[in-house]
Design an enzyme around this catalytic site. Sequence first.
Site, PDB file in Angstrom:
ATOM      1  N   LYS A  62      42.766  30.427  32.491  1.00  0.00           N
ATOM      2  CA  LYS A  62      42.152  31.719  32.186  1.00  0.00           C
ATOM      3  C   LYS A  62      42.854  32.367  30.996  1.00  0.00           C
ATOM      4  CE  LYS A  62      40.675  33.047  36.866  1.00  0.00           C
ATOM      5  NZ  LYS A  62      39.220  33.067  36.618  1.00  0.00           N
ATOM      6  N   ARG A  94      34.991  27.224  45.139  1.00  0.00           N
ATOM      7  CA  ARG A  94      33.949  26.440  45.798  1.00  0.00           C
ATOM      8  C   ARG A  94      34.485  25.108  46.326  1.00  0.00           C
ATOM      9  NH1 ARG A  94      30.329  26.648  40.487  1.00  0.00           N
ATOM     10  NH2 ARG A  94      31.500  28.599  40.329  1.00  0.00           N
TER      11      ARG A  94
HETATM   12  N1  BES Z   1      38.325  33.744  40.993  1.00  0.00           N
HETATM   13  C1  BES Z   1      37.365  33.526  39.981  1.00  0.00           C
HETATM   14  C2  BES Z   1      36.207  34.520  40.018  1.00  0.00           C
HETATM   15  C3  BES Z   1      36.565  35.963  39.781  1.00  0.00           C
HETATM   16  C4  BES Z   1      36.448  36.498  38.513  1.00  0.00           C
HETATM   17  C5  BES Z   1      36.945  36.775  40.817  1.00  0.00           C
HETATM   18  C6  BES Z   1      36.741  37.829  38.295  1.00  0.00           C
HETATM   19  C7  BES Z   1      37.242  38.118  40.607  1.00  0.00           C
HETATM   20  C8  BES Z   1      37.144  38.633  39.333  1.00  0.00           C
HETATM   21  C9  BES Z   1      36.764  32.114  40.105  1.00  0.00           C
HETATM   22  O1  BES Z   1      37.592  31.167  40.640  1.00  0.00           O
HETATM   23  C10 BES Z   1      36.391  31.675  38.727  1.00  0.00           C
HETATM   24  O2  BES Z   1      37.256  31.595  37.914  1.00  0.00           O
HETATM   25  N2  BES Z   1      35.119  31.408  38.503  1.00  0.00           N
HETATM   26  C11 BES Z   1      34.655  30.978  37.231  1.00  0.00           C
HETATM   27  C12 BES Z   1      33.594  29.931  37.446  1.00  0.00           C
HETATM   28  C13 BES Z   1      33.159  29.232  36.211  1.00  0.00           C
HETATM   29  C14 BES Z   1      34.285  28.397  35.642  1.00  0.00           C
HETATM   30  C15 BES Z   1      31.973  28.373  36.522  1.00  0.00           C
HETATM   31  C16 BES Z   1      34.067  32.198  36.507  1.00  0.00           C
HETATM   32  O3  BES Z   1      33.443  33.022  37.153  1.00  0.00           O
HETATM   33  O4  BES Z   1      34.283  32.304  35.294  1.00  0.00           O
HETATM   34 ZN    ZN Z   2      38.850  30.255  39.184  1.00  0.00          ZN
END
Ligand code: BES
Ligand code: ZN
Length: 478
Positions: free
Chosen positions: A259, A333
Amino acid sequence: MTIEIKLVTKKPVKTQLHALVTPSDKILDLPAGINKEFLESRGFDGEAGQILFTQLPEGPIALLGVGESENLEHRNYRQAGTKLLREVKNFRSVSVDFGGHFNKEVDQPSATQAFLEGALLGAYEFTQLKSKPKKSSLKTLAIVGSGQKVKKAISRAESIALGVNLARDMVNLPGGDLTPIAFSRKATAIAKEKKLSIKILDAAAIKKAKMGGILGVNRGSTQQPRFVQLSYKPQKPSGKHLVLVGKGVTFDAGGLSIKTAQGMSTMKCDMGGAAAVLGAMSTLNELAPSVRVTGLMPLTDNMLGGDATRPGDVLRIKNGKTVEVLNTDAEGRLILADALSVASAMKADAIIDLATLTGACMVALGNQYAGLMGTDSDLIEAIENSSKETGEEVWHLPLPKAYRSQLDSDVADVKNIGTNWGGALTAGLFLKEFISEETPWAHIDIAGPAFADSPWGEHPKGGTGFGVRLLVNVIENL
Ligand code: BES
Ligand code: ZN
Ligand code: ZN
């Protein structure tokens, strides 16, 4: 901080401050000394959410607006409770008189419960890590009223607020403190205190159980994973069995698909689903619903150590399906896939999962609405009805068949990401792959409401405990 809640029948009540609840069309029925000119001059007209402090010969008074008496709703009482508790931290004891302002839907017990939930959630502060926490002086909150039903409403509100505040504490604890092992220890302590049974799988047991999703996400971490299973068995069972599943990523760095610094800054919240399941289950022995409830919490962080899962790696989930991991940041997931496989094998009457799953859901619904998806319209409707009662907003989103092919993989059964668009829905479709067709299932994406960047409603900044009351309400109405 613990505030003692008392029920007091006799007036005058001996507290430092008296709070009077008043609908907007009843402000002229207030005690002598509070007249129209005075209220007008102070801009108080009894609208929901208003508060006014004044002084009468018998002592300091707070007026709490709850809106028109025709349209009283639980949310108005919840809001009044939050408002009051945020403003009275300098008093030692406060009494609240609802003045008989109730109606068919909002009676004294339910108004009391809503008010106290708002109050106890509004008073919450996370001070564990401060060396000199500012102490609130409030010790006692007295509710003017009587009867067993109101007494029961008070203890219900106390136990529910405790469950929500437990979930908030866990979300607020940094990822370096609340590791999977620390989470499982806390769950053990709660299970003991709240008389739930608990089973914990350690890393070896997770391996033995072939939970390849959890193992794959955990590969980049020096912290061991855990899989926690809590169960509540009712004294008077209805025969129904509900399985709750909560995403427990104790910190989400994104793995090798790392991230940004900003994207990572609040990622201690990524176990908000698991915390909500634990918080909800902590209330069950006190509320004594008749459904059997099992809570599953897959726990790991998502780091990027030298042996972290690489984009392109293929994992084998508990139910045998293989997943090509094309983005290691879509890790929730993967661990949910294992847990949902376990849940499906239990042949329960329903499965509900809660997860801070996608940024896409936040883009769609903002930070006060959770996304709701699922395979069973009755279960969806039950959750929507509970949401109306508790004020935790949900919005029903589709699981479009047409999007399923986005998850087709060249090398495995499925891949863990779809296209750039509709990410909340493809995440939901991915989870559906691990649900048995017979079991009604609902998925609640709480990425938005689990963590407050700025205060809203009864929530201060930080963990909100979103979903605890919703789950409790669904369980009680099932
Ligand atoms: N934990 C995150 C989602 C999230 C984002 C929760 C902001 C709370 C606040 C999740 O694991 C994630 O990173 N999802 C990705 C998925 C993508 C790579 C398909 C996302 O939402 O960017
Ligand atoms: Zn994530
Ligand atoms: Zn995550």
